[in-house]
Scaffold this active site. Structure first.
Site, mmCIF file in Angstrom:
data_model
loop_
_atom_site.group_PDB
_atom_site.id
_atom_site.type_symbol
_atom_site.label_atom_id
_atom_site.label_comp_id
_atom_site.label_asym_id
_atom_site.label_seq_id
_atom_site.Cartn_x
_atom_site.Cartn_y
_atom_site.Cartn_z
ATOM 1 N N HIS A 1 -3.568 -5.619 1.081
ATOM 2 C CA HIS A 1 -2.885 -5.527 2.400
ATOM 3 C C HIS A 1 -2.981 -7.088 2.992
ATOM 4 O O HIS A 1 -3.694 -7.590 3.774
ATOM 5 C CB HIS A 1 -3.423 -4.814 3.440
ATOM 6 N N GLU B 1 -1.250 -8.433 5.259
ATOM 7 C CA GLU B 1 -1.011 -8.426 6.775
ATOM 8 C C GLU B 1 -2.374 -8.343 7.396
ATOM 9 O O GLU B 1 -2.397 -8.539 8.817
ATOM 10 C CB GLU B 1 0.079 -7.468 7.316
ATOM 11 N N CYS C 1 0.926 -1.220 0.143
ATOM 12 C CA CYS C 1 -0.070 0.082 -0.095
ATOM 13 C C CYS C 1 0.803 1.347 0.037
ATOM 14 O O CYS C 1 1.554 1.373 -0.902
ATOM 15 C CB CYS C 1 -0.741 -0.214 1.285
#
Lengths: 983, 257
Positions: free
Chosen positions: B212, B214, B95
């Site tokens: 994302h 994560e 990002c």
């Protein structure tokens, strides 16, 4: 020497496309950096290439950049002294690139030109400009095509700050007439030219007390002393309405009803192991910037909610961003500093279709912004504040009523996380010690936000100060936040910390000085954004993104080095003492010397009397609606019910990676009433948060309004999987005309309900806040005087901890064939319901909460969810059963065949059954295989089988089992999403 | 030995903790390092095998997302980054981290990540198809992850695009998959050209992506996990605990074992 770099997009500029849509005219946008510093041509080229992206942007240096065709150009930039975040970043980057430093006068400024290509008159363009900028913080210049060409561009004016105020300290003579004392208190200290400095919000009783204090000292107060006392004594800071005696309640509403309830509840809970009402999970309540409860053996969860109403009315974007970033600091300022992990929001506005004008001043001056503009600005502000800070903002609500037109309500809240112990010591205990340095950390001080605390303690009128608006800079705060809670805290580099919010340094330093017993501040050491501020302004300015810390002398070097390493400015501005005095000096001259005792406890009590008159309501004669289908579809579009997906999808709710139950649920993406977050990735434990707000019921009875708000906040969380035995509450009272005995009577009833219901539910209040003067005085579009007060509004926020976040339930129906049940009873409680409000029907039969019954139900549902028996669950709230059935169906994109023939409760009519807003109700669906187990746990709790989940259509049979409603779920979805479709 | 991952932080980056957690969970040793500690040589990039630029809002997106942070790297760390990537190391930019990598010019092509078509910050889940065989994406064909960005629209001119395609540098594209079908969402969330969601350098070792991973480490991160949980329970299947994002981090760890 001003250098102007202008930038235009080479590819279609989506920002221009959006602006075109708004204005209905072709638009081109040019961004401008004006750099007030001399550079070589090569340096300028390097700067330009650094600030721009050649793949998508075209630039020019010191020549105007415009589209070939345009008729008008509007350039919008900031007013002098207004924080310009992009410019600050640009100058930092330039300094880093060229290894130079900007001198005092040298600065970067940003602005933006909107070129319009349409046949417009000058008046038309002024109107457009007005819709693009806010004169309180921005300036606009307009040029026609011819003018632009003649001038070869927009010119290079820059908003340099020029303060020519005298910096001398004025004594304020209090030996004056009572009228003058009143004027000083209401309008502020008189300048030499006869103008006044802005509201002190000190009434005559307070002014007389101050006068006699200084009389005993044999002198008049200085301006800074008077301003400082005004900040500390403000309603905003001292909450006198909640603390002073009211009728026969000598200890005041807060102690008697809120604090006392929490104490009683804590006594019923055990400290260890399990009692029937659970463990006492409260750790720090009502004493710090946030409240805190136990999360697990090692961590605490904090919570706090605030409002930022007055600033949001003046500039919605700035008001909202500083609101959310400000309440984040209530987390950073808890104990030794908690990490913000979840944001909450909630907005009350007037109808966005209302475009009639309001003016604060006579003769159509000081126009208020329109409701839609306020709403969009507030939404943007919370977007920037939350997203930029990397804090998820999953949970929120909207309430619309025309009485929020004079003052919108902007609720913002933050949940935090902090280890219980830091260096073996309790993290929630802090104490500044005599000899500790007073250290200001973060942003610098400017003129912004002067008189915020005293301003919000008054009604909004033509005297409301423009400087009360602060500009938010989330990144400065993020750097500060990370440096404190991720590094300095663990290193034990400070003894105490608090937030600089209302009243700025005057409040934060004086508050912390209570811990040590006094303070000595050298005001000239405070770093300023620009020169020229008077000492009293430095002391009370509410410039944002600052914390005040108590740093022991022997740790200062390490602390300073760490802050510098993290790009955070930290300055020693004085020392904490045990002198029992709050002393401020400016260039070696003492300009404030007030005893701590007087400053904090000198304000006289003002006993209040209430005079509550139960409003009389006629029971309207309600004709049975001809078309229930139309009615329900209509309600789904209603502002207070409709989906606000466009907001949920622009507020990051995934950051920090703990999102579990999201703001938009199911296939149909319906706005959830409660959300679930996993705060520690290493633990399966979860936090459930929700909110309850029912201002409409307050029109009938504020007691039941408060009860319903509590039940709603609790019920929403329980429907998602919360255990009522591990659930805490917060109160946010937003009241109006709080000098009026009737309004105070309404307040007293509401607070009494908070006591009654929190005790039965066993849900302690852990923190709260109030805002008591949400009134507007001004003029309508015909220039006639008008005053608008908000309806008394109470937000209850709930916070629950659960052991396993996978044992939570979303609202969407899951599978055809599942069984649908209603839990709780439905009565003819139609007063102030969405249904009745829609048709202006009146009834005094407001929903009443049967807390004992509900509590049993909530506990039973918790058992079922823990055993994985519930497939979907939705709390029944605004719009009643009809709306809840529709929402659970839309969320699952599945239909239902349900009948109300066995509906528990006393309701007798189909329309009432569908739209009554009786509290304590939840609709669940279950796998048919779980029927036996589910019904067994429910036992004798009011609960009825309504029908089954089917594929595409929602069919509802009424109390006599005849079909009263049938619609495709796709049509329900269309209605539910239509209102804000193009937002 | 566990590979060491340096997760950069500072100036408004904000996903460093969850990114570290992802690397740790995948079997690496994650270390959050403030950019100024690298500049001041308190920490050395050469002690690490993986460099991660996490998501966030560095410098508040002022002067263009990722731009100011990239400038800081260029001014102070450019040579160290160069020598890091010349070795057999992995780099990921997620990002805002991808936006930084794009502005840094670390990819052999010039492209921009610019304002979404909606001109608004957008948060939702997307479905992705894996397009090249980057070490980060081994064994993954499709996956779903969340996005949250205002400037994620990849723009490049035609020459660059054909180079990206020819040299197999397109790593991820937005496609219609499980989540889009579940929530009736359009596959491309931001108007990105040719639906590009992530790219790599020619070696596949430097990887930038807007979504994302994560934020998708757990099953309960999925937007439809409550539905899936019911489904699995009724089918008497075990309810998973892990989310789709973890595989990327595991791949990175696997690369060094």
């Amino acid at each position: 020497m001003v250098n102007r770099i202008e930038i235009i997009s080479k590819i279609p500029d989506t920002r221009a496309v959006v602006r075109e849509k708004k204005l209905g005219k072709p638009v081109t946008i040019v961004d401008v950096y004006s750099i007030d510093k001399k550079f070589t041509a090569q340096q300028l080229r390097n700067i330009t290439s650094m600030l721009t992206n050649s793949v998508v942007q075209e630039v020019s240096i010191n020549t105007g950049l415009a589209p070939i065709k345009f008729s008008w150009a509007i350039e919008i930039g900031f007013l002098p002294g207004v924080t310009d975040n992009v410019a600050n970043t640009a100058s930092e980057s330039i300094e880093d690139l060229l290894k130079i430093t900007f001198k005092n006068e040298e600065q970067v400024y940003t602005s933006q030109i909107t070129f319009i290509n349409a046949d417009l008159t000058h008046e038309d363009v002024i109107k457009i400009a007005n819709s693009l900028y806010n004169p309180i913080i921005q300036r606009a210049s307009i040029k026609s095509y011819q003018q632009y060409k003649k001038d070869k561009g927009m010119g290079n004016a820059i908003p340099k700050v020029k303060l020519d105020q005298s910096r001398k300290i004025d004594k304020v003579d209090l030996h004056v007439s009572e009228e003058e004392l009143i004027d000083i208190g209401k309008k502020g200290i008189k300048n030499n030219d006869g103008t006044r400095r802005g509201p002190l919000a000190l009434d005559l009783a307070y002014m007389k007390t101050i006068k006699s204090y200084f009389h005993k000292l044999g002198r008049n107060p200085t301006d800074i002393e008077l301003e400082s006392i005004a900040q500390t004594w403000s309603e905003h800071c001292k909450h006198t309405i909640f603390h002073d005696p009211i009728d026969d309640i000598k200890k005041g509403l807060f102690k008697t009803y809120i604090q006392n309830a929490t104490e009683k509840i804590r006594k019923t809970k055990s400290t260890k192991g399990r009692s029937s009402s659970g463990v006492d999970f409260c750790v720090s309540v009502f004493e710090d910037n946030s409240g805190a409860i136990e999360f697990d053996d090692d961590y605490l969860i904090t919570d706090k909610a605030e409002t930022h109403n007055s600033p949001s009315a003046l500039d919605p974007y700035c008001g909202a961003i500083t609101g959310i970033v400000g309440v984040n600091r209530d987390t950073l300022g808890f104990g030794l500093g908690a990490k913000p992990i979840i944001n909450r929001y909630g907005f009350c506005f007037a109808d966005t279709k209302d475009t009639t004008s309001l003016y604060k001043g006579k003769n159509f001056s000081q126009k208020m912004l329109e409701p839609k503009r306020i709403m969009m600005g507030v939404i943007d502000g919370v977007n920037s504040g939350g997203n930029c800070s990397g804090i998820p903002s999953p949970q929120g609500f909207f309430v619309f009523d025309k009485r929020y037109k004079g003052k919108p309500l902007v609720f913002v809240g933050t949940v935090g996380l902090i280890p219980k112990k830091i260096h073996g010591k309790k993290s929630y205990v802090k104490k500044a010690k005599p000899g500790d340095y007073i250290v200001m950390v973060g942003g610098r001080v400017g003129q912004d936000g002067i008189h915020g605390a005293t301003f919000s303690s008054e009604a909004m009128d033509s005297g409301s100060p423009a400087t009360a608006v602060q500009i938010g800079d989330p990144i400065t705060q993020k750097k500060l936040s990370d440096a404190i809670v991720k590094e300095a805290r663990e290193l034990g580099l400070y003894n105490s910390i608090t937030d600089n919010g209302a009243g700025g340094l005057s409040c934060s330093v004086a508050e912390m000085a209570k811990e040590s017993g006094g303070c000595l501040v050298n005001l000239e050491k405070v770093p300023l954004k620009y020169p020229g501020l008077a000492p009293w302004q430095i002391w009370i300015s509410e410039s944002q993104e600052r914390m005040t810390l108590a740093v022991p002398k022997n740790k200062w070097k390490t602390f300073y080095k760490l802050m510098k390493q993290r790009g955070v400015e930290a300055t020693v501005i004085g020392v904490f003492t045990k002198s029992e005095k709050c002393i401020v000096t400016y260039h070696d001259k003492t300009i404030m010397n007030v005893s701590m005792k007087f400053l904090h406890y000198g304000l006289p009590q003002r006993p209040m009397k209430t005079n509550y008159v139960q409003p009389k309501y006629k029971e309207s004669i309600i004709h049975k609606p001809k078309n229930i289908k139309k009615l329900l579809l209509h309600l789904l579009k209603h502002l207070n019910i409709t989906g606000f997906e466009f907001v949920s999808m622009q507020y990051d709710h995934e950051v920090q990676a703990g999102s579990v139950q999201k703001p938009l649920q199911g296939r149909g993406r319906v706005n959830a009433d409660a959300t679930v977050t996993r705060p520690l990735l290493t633990s399966p434990k979860g936090v459930i948060i929700s909110q309850g707000i029912n201002p409409f019921y307050g029109d009938i009875d504020t007691y039941h309004m408060a009860a319903c708000s509590i039940d709603t906040a609790v019920r929403n969380a329980v429907a998602a999987g919360a255990n009522i035995d591990y659930l805490a509450l917060m109160d946010n009272f937003c009241w109006c005309q709080s000098n009026d005995p009737h309004r105070l009577g309404q307040l007293k009833r509401a607070v009494k309900a908070c006591y009654d219901y929190s005790i039965v539910y066993g849900t302690p209040f852990i923190s709260g806040k109030d805002s008591m003067f949400n009134d507007f005085k001004g003029f309508d579009e015909k220039g006639k005087p008008v005053s608008i007060s908000i309806p008394p509004t109470l937000l209850i926020s709930s916070l629950a901890i659960i052991d396993d976040c996978s044992k939570t339930v979303s609202m969407d129906l899951k599978f055809a064939g599942d069984l649908i049940y209603i839990l709780g009873e439905t009565h003819e409680e139609m007063g102030a319901s969405e249904y009745f409000n829609l048709y202006n029907y009146t009834s005094k039969r407001v929903p009443k909460v049967e807390a004992q019954k509900n509590k049993k139900l909530y506990k039973a549902l918790y058992q079922c969810i823990q055993r994985d028996l519930i497939a979907s669950s939705i709390s029944v709230s605004r719009g009643g059963l009809g709306v809840a059935l529709a929402k659970t169906a839309i969320a699952g994109m599945l239909g239902m065949d349900v009948s109300l023939k066995n509906l528990p409760g006393t309701v007798k009519r189909d329309d009432f059954a569908l739209f009554s807003e009786s509290q304590g109700r939840i609709i669940v669906s279950i796998n048919p295989q779980n029927k036996k187990q589910f019904e067994k746990i429910m036992g004798n709790i009011p609960c009825a089988f309504l029908g089954i989940v089917v594929d595409t259509t929602l069919s509802i049979r009424g109390l006599t089992n005849t079909m009263i409603f049938q619609a495709k779920v796709t049509d329900l979805l269309k209605s539910y999403k239509s209102t804000f479709k193009n937002y | 030995m566990k590979p060491k991952a340096l997760i950069m932080s500072g100036y408004g980056l904000n996903c460093e903790e969850e990114t570290k957690y992802a690397f740790d969970k995948a079997g690496a040793v994650g270390d959050i390092v403030h950019i100024n500690d690298l500049i001041d040589r308190e920490k050395n990039l050469s002690d690490y095998q993986i460099l991660a630029l996490p998501g966030g809002f560095s410098y508040g997106d002022d002067t263009g997302s990722g731009n100011a942070f990239a400038n800081k790297i260029k001014n102070h760390l450019w040579e160290k980054i160069q020598s890091f990537v010349q070795k057999d190391h992995l780099v990921i930019g997620i990002c805002n981290g991808f936006q930084i990598l794009a502005n840094l010019g670390i990819f052999p092509v010039q492209f921009a990540l610019t304002h979404n078509d909606s001109a608004r910050y957008t948060v939702r889940w997307v479905d992705l198809k894996v397009e090249n065989n980057s070490p980060w994406l081994q064994g993954i064909h499709t996956l779903s992850l969340p996005i949250a960005h205002g400037e994620g629209k990849l723009f490049a001119d035609n020459n660059t695009l054909s180079r990206l395609n020819k040299k197999n540098m397109v790593a991820l594209r937005y496609v219609e998959g499980e989540i889009c079908r579940y929530q009736t969402l359009t596959p491309n969330p931001n108007g990105s050209i040719e639906d590009i969601a992530g790219i790599t350098d020619k070696s596949g070792k430097i990887f930038g992506l807007m979504p994302h991973p994560e934020r998708a480490l757990f099953f309960t991160n999925l937007p439809h996990w409550p539905y899936l949980k019911e489904k699995y329970r009724r089918e008497k299947k075990a309810v998973p605990e892990i989310g789709p994002g973890l595989s990327l981090f595991k791949n990175a760890v696997h690369y060094f074992s």
